[in-house]
Design a protein around this motif. Structure first.
Motif, PDB file in Angstrom:
ATOM      1  N   THR A   1       0.828  -1.208   0.000  1.00 20.00           N
ATOM      2  CA  THR A   1       0.000   0.000   0.000  1.00 20.00           C
ATOM      3  C   THR A   1       0.860   1.255   0.000  1.00 20.00           C
ATOM      4  O   THR A   1       0.624   2.183  -0.782  1.00 20.00           O
TER       5      THR A   1
ATOM      6  N   CYS B   1       0.082   4.632   6.289  1.00 16.00           N
ATOM      7  CA  CYS B   1      -0.806   3.569   5.823  1.00 16.00           C
ATOM      8  C   CYS B   1      -0.951   2.580   6.975  1.00 16.00           C
ATOM      9  O   CYS B   1       0.049   2.107   7.517  1.00 16.00           O
TER      10      CYS B   1
ATOM     11  N   VAL C   1      -4.162   6.718   4.960  1.00 17.38           N
ATOM     12  CA  VAL C   1      -5.243   5.863   4.481  1.00 17.38           C
ATOM     13  C   VAL C   1      -5.396   4.727   5.476  1.00 17.38           C
ATOM     14  O   VAL C   1      -4.427   4.263   6.068  1.00 17.38           O
TER      15      VAL C   1
ATOM     16  N   LYS D   1      -9.958   5.637  -0.492  1.00 23.46           N
ATOM     17  CA  LYS D   1      -8.512   5.866  -0.599  1.00 23.46           C
ATOM     18  C   LYS D   1      -8.225   7.197  -1.300  1.00 23.46           C
ATOM     19  O   LYS D   1      -7.147   7.416  -1.834  1.00 23.46           O
TER      20      LYS D   1
END
Length: 146
Positions: A15, A90, A124, A131
């Motif tokens: 990610t 993340c 996120v 997102k």
């Protein structure tokens, strides 16, 4: 000082790498994994975006541990003097109370090492399908001209 910029990411499942790549496209900055550099390498840049995944109970992703052990061992309060930075995290809110803890620690350490924060931390949540921050957060970054 010659103006140089860098996006460095620490990822567990990809990610952070994907976000860093998208930021690179938006900001026109080179991107590198922290597994390919050392903290001292960041000193050659004066504009840094750090994209950091959170792992487990607020730790670095396992494959990035060496970089962050070295990073957190730095004690010089002027180490990143003259560097402007922003941090994007993340993680998973499912891991509360550890959600984004590691990212926040990285941001705080950059400040302790003399870097200037230019934006609030973006993030996120892997448990949230939205997102959009990956598209909107980098647009608001305003690095000063050096």
């Amino acid at each position: 000082m010659l103006e140089r910029s860098m996006i460095a990411y620490a990822t567990q499942r990809g990610t952070a790498a994907a976000a860093a790549q998208r930021f690179s496209e938006i900001l026109h900055m080179p991107v590198s994994s922290v597994t390919d550099i050392h903290p001292a390498d960041l000193k050659q840049y004066n504009k840094i975006v750090l994209v950091v995944s959170n792992y487990g109970h607020g730790e670095a992703p396992p494959q990035c541990e060496a970089f962050f052990e070295e990073f957190f061992a730095i004690k010089d309060p002027d180490y990143f003097n003259g560097v402007q930075f922003a941090v994007f995290g993340c993680g998973s809110s499912k891991k509360a109370p550890y959600y984004l803890t590691f990212t926040k620690n990285v941001e705080q350490k950059m400040i302790e090492l003399g870097a200037t924060k230019i934006a609030e931390m973006g993030f996120v949540d892997s448990k949230n399908p939205d997102k959009s921050a990956i598209e909107t957060w980098p647009v608001q970054l305003k690095f000063d001209e050096l």
